[in-house]
Design a protein around this motif. Structure first.
Motif, PDB file in Angstrom:
ATOM      1  N   ASP A 113       0.844  -1.196   0.000  1.00  0.00           N
ATOM      2  CA  ASP A 113       0.000   0.000   0.000  1.00  0.00           C
ATOM      3  C   ASP A 113       0.879   1.246   0.000  1.00  0.00           C
ATOM      4  OD1 ASP A 113      -1.857   1.988   0.378  1.00  0.00           O
ATOM      5  OD2 ASP A 113      -2.861   1.022   2.051  1.00  0.00           O
ATOM      6  N   GLU A 114       0.641   2.138  -0.957  1.00  0.00           N
ATOM      7  CA  GLU A 114       1.450   3.352  -1.061  1.00  0.00           C
ATOM      8  C   GLU A 114       1.328   4.221   0.188  1.00  0.00           C
ATOM      9  OE1 GLU A 114      -2.572   4.364  -2.672  1.00  0.00           O
ATOM     10  OE2 GLU A 114      -1.203   2.712  -3.054  1.00  0.00           O
ATOM     11  N   ALA A 115       0.223   4.156   0.906  1.00  0.00           N
ATOM     12  CA  ALA A 115       0.067   4.943   2.133  1.00  0.00           C
ATOM     13  C   ALA A 115       1.076   4.492   3.180  1.00  0.00           C
ATOM     14  CB  ALA A 115      -1.356   4.817   2.680  1.00  0.00           C
ATOM     15  N   ILE A 116       1.268   3.192   3.296  1.00  0.00           N
ATOM     16  CA  ILE A 116       2.234   2.653   4.254  1.00  0.00           C
ATOM     17  C   ILE A 116       3.646   3.031   3.820  1.00  0.00           C
ATOM     18  CG2 ILE A 116       3.148   0.541   5.300  1.00  0.00           C
ATOM     19  CD1 ILE A 116       0.263   1.337   6.193  1.00  0.00           C
ATOM     20  N   ASP A 117       3.924   2.936   2.518  1.00  0.00           N
ATOM     21  CA  ASP A 117       5.250   3.309   2.006  1.00  0.00           C
ATOM     22  C   ASP A 117       5.550   4.772   2.302  1.00  0.00           C
ATOM     23  OD1 ASP A 117       5.602   0.753   1.050  1.00  0.00           O
ATOM     24  OD2 ASP A 117       5.002   1.254  -1.000  1.00  0.00           O
ATOM     25  N   GLN A 118       4.571   5.653   2.089  1.00  0.00           N
ATOM     26  CA  GLN A 118       4.771   7.075   2.345  1.00  0.00           C
ATOM     27  C   GLN A 118       5.011   7.321   3.830  1.00  0.00           C
ATOM     28  OE1 GLN A 118       1.341   8.996   0.677  1.00  0.00           O
ATOM     29  NE2 GLN A 118       1.878   8.415  -1.406  1.00  0.00           N
ATOM     30  N   PHE A 119       4.267   6.627   4.682  1.00  0.00           N
ATOM     31  CA  PHE A 119       4.455   6.760   6.129  1.00  0.00           C
ATOM     32  C   PHE A 119       5.863   6.312   6.519  1.00  0.00           C
ATOM     33  CE2 PHE A 119       4.182   5.022  10.455  1.00  0.00           C
ATOM     34  CZ  PHE A 119       3.789   6.156  11.131  1.00  0.00           C
ATOM     35  N   ASP A 120       6.297   5.167   5.992  1.00  0.00           N
ATOM     36  CA  ASP A 120       7.644   4.675   6.298  1.00  0.00           C
ATOM     37  C   ASP A 120       8.710   5.650   5.836  1.00  0.00           C
ATOM     38  OD1 ASP A 120       6.625   2.428   7.493  1.00  0.00           O
ATOM     39  OD2 ASP A 120       7.049   1.096   5.814  1.00  0.00           O
ATOM     40  N   ASP A 121       8.538   6.224   4.641  1.00  0.00           N
ATOM     41  CA  ASP A 121       9.502   7.196   4.124  1.00  0.00           C
ATOM     42  C   ASP A 121       9.609   8.404   5.054  1.00  0.00           C
ATOM     43  OD1 ASP A 121       9.939   5.550   1.947  1.00  0.00           O
ATOM     44  OD2 ASP A 121       8.721   6.740   0.563  1.00  0.00           O
ATOM     45  N   GLN A 122       8.480   8.898   5.531  1.00  0.00           N
ATOM     46  CA  GLN A 122       8.485  10.050   6.433  1.00  0.00           C
ATOM     47  C   GLN A 122       9.110   9.681   7.785  1.00  0.00           C
ATOM     48  OE1 GLN A 122       7.960  13.117   5.662  1.00  0.00           O
ATOM     49  NE2 GLN A 122       7.213  12.667   3.626  1.00  0.00           N
ATOM     50  N   THR A 123       8.851   8.473   8.257  1.00  0.00           N
ATOM     51  CA  THR A 123       9.428   8.021   9.523  1.00  0.00           C
ATOM     52  C   THR A 123      10.947   7.926   9.406  1.00  0.00           C
ATOM     53  OG1 THR A 123       7.412   6.787  10.020  1.00  0.00           O
ATOM     54  CG2 THR A 123       9.361   6.212  11.289  1.00  0.00           C
ATOM     55  N   ILE A 124      11.417   7.371   8.311  1.00  0.00           N
ATOM     56  CA  ILE A 124      12.860   7.287   8.069  1.00  0.00           C
ATOM     57  C   ILE A 124      13.451   8.693   8.022  1.00  0.00           C
ATOM     58  CG2 ILE A 124      14.610   6.674   6.350  1.00  0.00           C
ATOM     59  CD1 ILE A 124      12.744   4.278   5.626  1.00  0.00           C
ATOM     60  N   ARG A 125      12.781   9.578   7.320  1.00  0.00           N
ATOM     61  CA  ARG A 125      13.249  10.974   7.206  1.00  0.00           C
ATOM     62  C   ARG A 125      13.362  11.624   8.584  1.00  0.00           C
ATOM     63  NH1 ARG A 125       9.594  15.490   4.703  1.00  0.00           N
ATOM     64  NH2 ARG A 125      10.985  17.255   4.913  1.00  0.00           N
ATOM     65  N   LEU A 126      12.373  11.380   9.446  1.00  0.00           N
ATOM     66  CA  LEU A 126      12.398  11.949  10.791  1.00  0.00           C
ATOM     67  C   LEU A 126      13.583  11.420  11.595  1.00  0.00           C
ATOM     68  CD1 LEU A 126      11.271  13.563  13.168  1.00  0.00           C
ATOM     69  CD2 LEU A 126       9.732  11.635  13.634  1.00  0.00           C
ATOM     70  N   TYR A 127      13.772  10.113  11.610  1.00  0.00           N
ATOM     71  CA  TYR A 127      14.886   9.550  12.375  1.00  0.00           C
ATOM     72  C   TYR A 127      16.235   9.975  11.812  1.00  0.00           C
ATOM     73  CZ  TYR A 127      12.189   6.866  15.695  1.00  0.00           C
ATOM     74  OH  TYR A 127      11.361   6.513  16.722  1.00  0.00           O
ATOM     75  N   GLN A 128      16.341  10.135  10.503  1.00  0.00           N
ATOM     76  CA  GLN A 128      17.578  10.638   9.912  1.00  0.00           C
ATOM     77  C   GLN A 128      17.858  12.062  10.396  1.00  0.00           C
ATOM     78  OE1 GLN A 128      16.577  10.033   5.773  1.00  0.00           O
ATOM     79  NE2 GLN A 128      17.878   8.219   5.631  1.00  0.00           N
ATOM     80  N   TYR A 129      16.820  12.879  10.452  1.00  0.00           N
ATOM     81  CA  TYR A 129      16.956  14.267  10.900  1.00  0.00           C
ATOM     82  C   TYR A 129      17.366  14.309  12.374  1.00  0.00           C
ATOM     83  CZ  TYR A 129      15.947  19.274  10.334  1.00  0.00           C
ATOM     84  OH  TYR A 129      16.051  20.640  10.217  1.00  0.00           O
ATOM     85  N   LEU A 130      16.696  13.492  13.192  1.00  0.00           N
ATOM     86  CA  LEU A 130      17.032  13.446  14.618  1.00  0.00           C
ATOM     87  C   LEU A 130      18.466  12.968  14.821  1.00  0.00           C
ATOM     88  CD1 LEU A 130      13.757  11.900  16.105  1.00  0.00           C
ATOM     89  CD2 LEU A 130      14.489  14.303  16.171  1.00  0.00           C
TER      90      LEU A 130
END
Length: 124
Positions: free
Chosen positions: A68-85
């Motif tokens: 599901d693209e919704a799950i993929d988009q959520f995972d991408d944003q989560t990865i982005r957040l942890y990378q930023y942190l």
């Protein structure tokens, strides 16, 4: 900007909050300039939007969650957040994120594992 131009913040991933005082909700400490703070706020807003979209999509009975693209988009944003942190985090924050091993886990779909072959009708 110098390190002294940065301000200390505490980020709660679970609650999507940025605070100036540490609480007990598992925050990550970061040092940010005003511009970097805005960047973090934007990431948290994007993550909240994707979380809401993924939640709504969860109730669609014929949609496989792992494709599901919704799950993929959520995972991408989560990865982005942890990378930023990790990038702007204190040494303790970076060590916590590395210890959790969350970045490789979030980017690993596991599709190469047994059971994810193209012949399965549930994996389309």
């Amino acid at each position: 900007m110098q390190k002294r131009d940065k301000k200390r913040y505490f980020v709660s991933v679970n609650h999507g909050l940025i605070q100036e005082v540490r609480n007990d909700s598992g925050e990550y400490e970061v040092l940010l300039t005003p511009g970097e703070l805005t960047g973090l706020e934007d990431i948290l807003k994007d993550l909240a939007k994707e979380d809401e979209y993924a939640f709504r999509r969860a109730f669609v009975p014929y949609k496989s969650a792992d494709h599901d693209e919704a799950i993929d988009q959520f995972d991408d944003q989560t990865i982005r957040l942890y990378q930023y942190l990790h990038r702007y985090g204190s040494e303790e924050t970076r060590q916590l994120i590395e210890k959790l091993n969350v970045l490789p886990k979030l980017s690993n779909t596991g599709y190469e594992d047994k059971g994810y072959d193209g012949g399965s009708p549930t994996n389309k």
